[in-house]
Design a protein around this motif. Structure first.
Motif, mmCIF file in Angstrom:
data_model
loop_
_atom_site.group_PDB
_atom_site.id
_atom_site.type_symbol
_atom_site.label_atom_id
_atom_site.label_comp_id
_atom_site.label_asym_id
_atom_site.label_seq_id
_atom_site.Cartn_x
_atom_site.Cartn_y
_atom_site.Cartn_z
ATOM 1 N N SER A 95 -26.081 78.344 -61.739
ATOM 2 C CA SER A 95 -26.420 77.860 -60.276
ATOM 3 C C SER A 95 -26.077 78.488 -59.314
ATOM 4 N N ASP A 96 -26.831 79.025 -58.183
ATOM 5 C CA ASP A 96 -26.120 79.241 -56.768
ATOM 6 C C ASP A 96 -25.520 80.576 -56.934
ATOM 7 N N ALA A 97 -25.458 81.482 -58.089
ATOM 8 C CA ALA A 97 -24.823 82.636 -58.162
ATOM 9 C C ALA A 97 -25.716 83.669 -57.185
ATOM 10 N N SER A 98 -26.905 83.813 -57.400
ATOM 11 C CA SER A 98 -27.621 84.704 -56.458
ATOM 12 C C SER A 98 -27.551 84.481 -54.903
ATOM 13 N N LYS A 99 -27.419 83.140 -54.691
ATOM 14 C CA LYS A 99 -27.468 82.424 -53.256
ATOM 15 C C LYS A 99 -26.099 83.116 -52.749
ATOM 16 N N VAL A 100 -25.123 83.125 -53.383
ATOM 17 C CA VAL A 100 -23.700 83.465 -53.020
ATOM 18 C C VAL A 100 -23.754 84.899 -52.775
ATOM 19 N N ALA A 101 -24.491 85.683 -53.567
ATOM 20 C CA ALA A 101 -24.723 87.159 -53.527
ATOM 21 C C ALA A 101 -25.171 87.486 -52.216
ATOM 22 N N LEU A 102 -26.306 86.711 -51.937
ATOM 23 C CA LEU A 102 -27.056 87.013 -50.726
ATOM 24 C C LEU A 102 -26.089 86.507 -49.362
ATOM 25 N N TRP A 103 -25.523 85.269 -49.557
ATOM 26 C CA TRP A 103 -24.688 85.135 -48.487
ATOM 27 C C TRP A 103 -23.443 86.265 -48.093
ATOM 28 N N VAL A 104 -22.925 86.663 -49.277
ATOM 29 C CA VAL A 104 -21.909 87.823 -49.108
ATOM 30 C C VAL A 104 -22.665 88.921 -48.469
ATOM 31 N N LEU A 105 -23.763 89.139 -48.993
ATOM 32 C CA LEU A 105 -24.385 90.518 -48.272
ATOM 33 C C LEU A 105 -24.514 90.134 -46.513
ATOM 34 N N CYS A 106 -24.946 89.078 -46.508
ATOM 35 C CA CYS A 106 -25.138 88.688 -44.972
ATOM 36 C C CYS A 106 -23.850 89.025 -44.276
ATOM 37 N N GLU A 107 -22.774 88.449 -44.826
ATOM 38 C CA GLU A 107 -21.325 88.534 -44.123
ATOM 39 C C GLU A 107 -21.053 89.811 -44.006
ATOM 40 N N GLN A 108 -21.154 90.810 -44.867
ATOM 41 C CA GLN A 108 -20.853 92.279 -45.025
ATOM 42 C C GLN A 108 -21.559 92.909 -43.931
ATOM 43 N N MET A 109 -22.847 92.435 -43.669
ATOM 44 C CA MET A 109 -23.650 93.286 -42.783
ATOM 45 C C MET A 109 -23.265 92.869 -41.368
ATOM 46 N N SER A 110 -23.011 91.620 -41.249
ATOM 47 C CA SER A 110 -22.376 91.045 -39.939
ATOM 48 C C SER A 110 -20.976 91.937 -39.349
ATOM 49 N N LYS A 111 -20.287 91.894 -40.629
ATOM 50 C CA LYS A 111 -18.951 92.730 -40.169
ATOM 51 C C LYS A 111 -19.240 94.034 -39.956
#
Length: 220
Positions: free
Chosen positions: A161-177
């Motif tokens: 549960s939530d593993a793919s959501k976390v991956a997408l969240w991390v992607l958003c963080e990396q893109m912002s950085k």
């Protein structure tokens, strides 16, 4: 669906029709191959392959187009708690990510040919993956193609549960950085809309893509 004739692509030609000429549902062309040159040409022009088993290769440019701006990703309290359960890695298990996406979907568009093509894109540095591990086991992740400052998302999976959501969240963080502009989510889904993605007109998407595809951004 529009009754316009759908052009066939030649194997030795890598020029696509104008994406504005796609049908009402987004179908633009058929045929061709999944070579590195053709795939990059497609993504650089807002086009992607998507087809079922026994169908020819179909090329799409849908209207509307679903996009996710990194700063708009919706993080719930429960997701914040879930993130602590995972170890995040980048580009360490691309083959396993795409293979698991393929295996977990029965009627998947990820054929053996598609899998091979995107692994080739990864080897050349054009396709990336984010992976979520739990107790050293891969339990979620996503992969996609990077075009300039745009991440063109292809698929994601989760066995916890939530593993793919976390991956997408991390992607958003990396893109912002790193200066990434937006994630191309292709077709609207309730799941992605609930996480902050928005459906925009194809012409607006193409304008953004043409501005962003020439940028040089190292996402991860």
């Amino acid at each position: 669906m529009s009754t316009v004739e759908i052009p066939k692509l030649l194997d030795d030609a890598y020029i696509f029709p104008d994406p504005y000429k796609a049908t009402d549902h987004g179908l633009l062309a058929w045929g061709g191959d999944l070579s590195l040159k053709r795939l990059l040409s497609a993504y650089q022009n807002g086009i992607f392959p998507w087809y079922s088993k026994n169908d020819p290769i179909l090329w799409w440019s849908p209207n509307p187009r679903l996009v996710l701006f990194p700063q708009d990703f919706k993080v719930s309290k429960s997701l914040k708690k879930s993130r602590k359960k995972f170890t995040i890695r980048y580009n360490t298990s691309f083959k396993e990510v795409i293979s698991t996406c393929k295996e977990l979907r029965q009627d998947t568009w990820i054929s053996d040919a598609m899998k091979k093509a995107y692994i080739s894109l990864h080897v050349k540095g054009h396709a990336k993956s984010i992976e979520c591990y739990q107790n050293e086991k891969l339990v979620g992740g996503l992969y996609g193609v990077v075009i300039g400052s745009v991440f063109c998302g292809e698929s994601m999976f989760s066995t916890v549960s939530d593993a793919s959501k976390v991956a997408l969240w991390v992607l958003c963080e990396q893109m912002s950085k790193s200066g990434g502009d937006f994630i191309d989510c292709q077709m609207p889904t309730d799941h992605l809309l609930s996480l902050g993605a928005v459906a925009i007109d194809r012409k607006d998407y193409l304008k953004m893509l043409y501005t962003c595809k020439g940028k040089r951004v190292e996402l991860f």
